[in-house]
Design a protein around this motif. Structure first.
Motif, PDB file in Angstrom:
ATOM      1  N   ILE A   1       0.837  -1.202   0.000  1.00  0.00           N
ATOM      2  CA  ILE A   1       0.000   0.000   0.000  1.00  0.00           C
ATOM      3  C   ILE A   1       0.873   1.254   0.000  1.00  0.00           C
ATOM      4  CG2 ILE A   1      -1.651   1.327   1.361  1.00  0.00           C
ATOM      5  CD1 ILE A   1      -2.891  -0.988  -0.115  1.00  0.00           C
ATOM      6  N   ALA A   2       1.947   1.245   0.812  1.00  0.00           N
ATOM      7  CA  ALA A   2       2.840   2.406   0.859  1.00  0.00           C
ATOM      8  C   ALA A   2       3.515   2.637  -0.486  1.00  0.00           C
ATOM      9  CB  ALA A   2       3.886   2.208   1.957  1.00  0.00           C
ATOM     10  N   ALA A   3       3.938   1.560  -1.144  1.00  0.00           N
ATOM     11  CA  ALA A   3       4.551   1.708  -2.467  1.00  0.00           C
ATOM     12  C   ALA A   3       3.540   2.225  -3.484  1.00  0.00           C
ATOM     13  CB  ALA A   3       5.125   0.369  -2.921  1.00  0.00           C
ATOM     14  N   PHE A   4       2.318   1.717  -3.414  1.00  0.00           N
ATOM     15  CA  PHE A   4       1.268   2.175  -4.326  1.00  0.00           C
ATOM     16  C   PHE A   4       0.997   3.668  -4.149  1.00  0.00           C
ATOM     17  CE2 PHE A   4      -3.247   3.039  -5.059  1.00  0.00           C
ATOM     18  CZ  PHE A   4      -3.387   2.637  -6.377  1.00  0.00           C
ATOM     19  N   LEU A   5       0.928   4.123  -2.902  1.00  0.00           N
ATOM     20  CA  LEU A   5       0.660   5.537  -2.648  1.00  0.00           C
ATOM     21  C   LEU A   5       1.865   6.406  -3.013  1.00  0.00           C
ATOM     22  CD1 LEU A   5      -1.220   5.250   0.767  1.00  0.00           C
ATOM     23  CD2 LEU A   5      -2.201   5.603  -1.502  1.00  0.00           C
TER      24      LEU A   5
ATOM     25  N   TRP B   1      -5.218   8.844  -9.643  1.00  0.00           N
ATOM     26  CA  TRP B   1      -4.308   8.112  -8.751  1.00  0.00           C
ATOM     27  C   TRP B   1      -3.644   9.071  -7.768  1.00  0.00           C
ATOM     28  CZ3 TRP B   1       0.466   4.877 -10.767  1.00  0.00           C
ATOM     29  CH2 TRP B   1       0.973   4.117  -9.708  1.00  0.00           C
ATOM     30  N   TYR B   2      -3.169  10.197  -8.281  1.00  0.00           N
ATOM     31  CA  TYR B   2      -2.536  11.192  -7.414  1.00  0.00           C
ATOM     32  C   TYR B   2      -3.537  11.768  -6.418  1.00  0.00           C
ATOM     33  CZ  TYR B   2      -0.773  15.723  -5.950  1.00  0.00           C
ATOM     34  OH  TYR B   2      -0.408  16.806  -5.199  1.00  0.00           O
ATOM     35  N   LYS B   3      -4.754  12.037  -6.862  1.00  0.00           N
ATOM     36  CA  LYS B   3      -5.762  12.613  -5.969  1.00  0.00           C
ATOM     37  C   LYS B   3      -6.099  11.653  -4.829  1.00  0.00           C
ATOM     38  CE  LYS B   3      -7.932  15.638  -9.393  1.00  0.00           C
ATOM     39  NZ  LYS B   3      -7.520  16.878  -8.705  1.00  0.00           N
ATOM     40  N   VAL B   4      -6.187  10.357  -5.142  1.00  0.00           N
ATOM     41  CA  VAL B   4      -6.458   9.368  -4.095  1.00  0.00           C
ATOM     42  C   VAL B   4      -5.312   9.327  -3.093  1.00  0.00           C
ATOM     43  CG1 VAL B   4      -6.726   6.900  -3.654  1.00  0.00           C
ATOM     44  CG2 VAL B   4      -7.994   7.976  -5.513  1.00  0.00           C
ATOM     45  N   ALA B   5      -4.075   9.301  -3.598  1.00  0.00           N
ATOM     46  CA  ALA B   5      -2.915   9.261  -2.699  1.00  0.00           C
ATOM     47  C   ALA B   5      -2.843  10.511  -1.838  1.00  0.00           C
ATOM     48  CB  ALA B   5      -1.631   9.100  -3.518  1.00  0.00           C
ATOM     49  N   GLU B   6      -3.146  11.660  -2.421  1.00  0.00           N
ATOM     50  CA  GLU B   6      -3.121  12.912  -1.661  1.00  0.00           C
ATOM     51  C   GLU B   6      -4.179  12.910  -0.564  1.00  0.00           C
ATOM     52  OE1 GLU B   6      -3.036  17.666  -2.749  1.00  0.00           O
ATOM     53  OE2 GLU B   6      -4.410  16.339  -3.827  1.00  0.00           O
ATOM     54  N   SER B   7      -5.377  12.457  -0.892  1.00  0.00           N
ATOM     55  CA  SER B   7      -6.452  12.418   0.105  1.00  0.00           C
ATOM     56  C   SER B   7      -6.135  11.432   1.226  1.00  0.00           C
ATOM     57  CB  SER B   7      -7.770  12.043  -0.579  1.00  0.00           C
ATOM     58  OG  SER B   7      -8.106  12.977  -1.587  1.00  0.00           O
ATOM     59  N   VAL B   8      -5.571  10.285   0.864  1.00  0.00           N
ATOM     60  CA  VAL B   8      -5.199   9.303   1.883  1.00  0.00           C
ATOM     61  C   VAL B   8      -4.120   9.862   2.799  1.00  0.00           C
ATOM     62  CG1 VAL B   8      -4.115   7.055   2.236  1.00  0.00           C
ATOM     63  CG2 VAL B   8      -5.907   7.313   0.527  1.00  0.00           C
ATOM     64  N   LEU B   9      -3.150  10.570   2.227  1.00  0.00           N
ATOM     65  CA  LEU B   9      -2.083  11.164   3.035  1.00  0.00           C
ATOM     66  C   LEU B   9      -2.651  12.138   4.063  1.00  0.00           C
ATOM     67  CD1 LEU B   9       0.892  11.801   3.658  1.00  0.00           C
ATOM     68  CD2 LEU B   9       0.816  13.500   1.823  1.00  0.00           C
ATOM     69  N   ILE B  10      -3.544  13.003   3.632  1.00  0.00           N
ATOM     70  CA  ILE B  10      -4.113  13.989   4.552  1.00  0.00           C
ATOM     71  C   ILE B  10      -4.970  13.303   5.611  1.00  0.00           C
ATOM     72  CG2 ILE B  10      -5.651  15.980   4.708  1.00  0.00           C
ATOM     73  CD1 ILE B  10      -4.750  16.748   1.889  1.00  0.00           C
ATOM     74  N   GLY B  11      -5.799  12.362   5.184  1.00  0.00           N
ATOM     75  CA  GLY B  11      -6.668  11.685   6.141  1.00  0.00           C
ATOM     76  C   GLY B  11      -5.912  10.846   7.148  1.00  0.00           C
ATOM     77  N   VAL B  12      -4.923  10.087   6.679  1.00  0.00           N
ATOM     78  CA  VAL B  12      -4.145   9.243   7.584  1.00  0.00           C
ATOM     79  C   VAL B  12      -3.316  10.095   8.542  1.00  0.00           C
ATOM     80  CG1 VAL B  12      -2.261   7.567   7.677  1.00  0.00           C
ATOM     81  CG2 VAL B  12      -4.109   7.268   6.036  1.00  0.00           C
ATOM     82  N   SER B  13      -2.768  11.205   8.051  1.00  0.00           N
ATOM     83  CA  SER B  13      -1.989  12.088   8.926  1.00  0.00           C
ATOM     84  C   SER B  13      -2.854  12.648  10.042  1.00  0.00           C
ATOM     85  CB  SER B  13      -1.374  13.225   8.110  1.00  0.00           C
ATOM     86  OG  SER B  13      -0.500  12.729   7.123  1.00  0.00           O
TER      87      SER B  13
END
Length: 368
Positions: free
Chosen positions: A136-140, A154-166
């Motif tokens: 998952i980390a490599a995918f993001l 793909w970038y938008k999903v990774a960006e949203s996940v980064l903000i939410g997980v943080s």
């Protein structure tokens, strides 16, 4: 002669498609053709056990105090054997398992050593959840890098996940590091030790801690009132309390750490002596060999920089003549300072980029 605008786009698309195809082929070969494979997560398993002991404090010479402190320590603690700690009768030991992530190559060496009979090496086991986390980390990470191509889902999903997980991480971190020991530990220490934190220290004044914890509890509920349909004005009071308290604390610490520290740093002698000679140097025994050349240069540059920068920001006099030249020197000092700060920031970002590449090549691809 007409030029079609879609030719560069088509060429770029073909290039990226080719890179993706070669990348997928390389990943497949790396995952299935190599013996070690890729992206395997391993954990080091440690069995932790704690027993409750009593620490008797000495009240004076030859006298024993009735006050005793309760602690949770390892059964092999040497203070138990020496008699400084006394195990509490009737309290069963508490045991749990701690798992820590281990790199694949280090895990392979540890498992080889343990299979050879070296029981001093901690037990290492494959971890499905950590393996899944590496993927998952490599995918993001690749999703964030995909922005180099263009903005994409793909970038938008990774960006949203980064903000939410943080946000979730810092919320959970604040809960366990702040609320549990400081609030719940003061309101219900026995329950917290039994359920969440066996190592919670025993307070010498539990009643005072209880009533002091009631105040932030009430302010916290008032702050959450902001989410209610009505009565949102109630949350203004804890916000005002937080802002006022923080401003007061930061004001004092800021004056001490920034203003006073920088002022004291400029109040240094222009002539700096070597540390070995500064303690014994007198007016009669002074020699030029005792002077620290680079230390003195640094002091002079510091004083010149402070005075010239202050002159640049002194607008009561027109920047002409000597004042203008001094202000010009101050501009040079400012530019050097800003450039150094910017360079440090860039190096920090480069370090983050290097860490991501290290993760991709080491933890994910298992290369190197």
């Amino acid at each position: 002669m007409s030029v079609t605008m879609n030719t560069p786009t088509s060429g770029n698309r073909l290039l990226w498609i080719s890179l993706m195809v070669f990348g997928m082929v390389g990943l497949s070969l790396n995952a299935f053709a190599r013996k070690d494979g890729m992206a395997h997560g391993y954990v080091e398993v440690k069995e932790v056990e704690r027993v409750q002991v009593t620490v008797v404090q000495s009240a004076g010479a030859g006298a024993a105090s009735a006050d005793a402190e309760l602690k949770w320590v390892a059964p092999t603690d040497p203070k138990i054997a020496s008699g400084e700690y006394t195990r509490v009768a009737g309290v069963a030991p508490r045991a749990w398992t701690v798992e820590s992530l281990v790199p694949a190559k280090e895990a392979a060496m540890m498992m080889t050593a343990r299979d050879a009979g070296d029981l001093t090496v901690e037990r290492v086991e494959p971890s499905a959840i950590n393996t899944f986390g590496i993927w998952i980390a490599a995918f993001l990470t690749l999703g964030i890098f995909s922005f180099l191509y263009r903005d994409n889902p793909w970038y938008k999903v990774a960006e949203s996940v980064l903000i939410g997980v943080s946000a979730a991480y810092w919320m959970i971190n604040a809960f366990w590091s702040t609320l549990v020991p400081n609030l719940f530990g003061a309101l219900a220490p026995t329950l917290v030790r039994a359920v969440a934190s066996p190592d919670l220290p025993v307070s010498s004044s539990p009643n005072s801690d209880f009533w002091l914890a009631v105040v932030p509890l009430i302010l916290g509920f008032m702050l959450l009132w902001r989410l209610a349909p009505k009565g949102g004005w109630i949350s203004i009071w804890p916000i005002a309390f937080i802002i006022g308290t923080t401003a007061g604390l930061k004001l004092v610490s800021g004056i001490e750490a920034d203003l006073m520290a920088q002022a004291v740093a400029t109040m240094q002698p222009l002539v700096v002596l070597n540390p070995a000679d500064s303690a014994t140097a007198t007016a009669s025994s002074f020699s030029f060999s005792a002077i620290s050349f680079w230390g003195s240069i640094g002091s002079v540059v510091s004083v010149v920089g402070v005075l010239s920068v202050l002159t640049y920001f002194f607008f009561s006099l027109e920047h002409k003549g000597a004042v203008g030249k001094t202000a010009r020197v101050g501009v040079w000092f400012l530019m050097i300072t800003f450039g150094s700060a910017f360079g440090l920031t860039v190096m920090g970002r480069i370090t983050l980029l290097a860490q991501r590449f290290e993760f991709l090549f080491t933890d994910w691809l298992n290369i190197g």
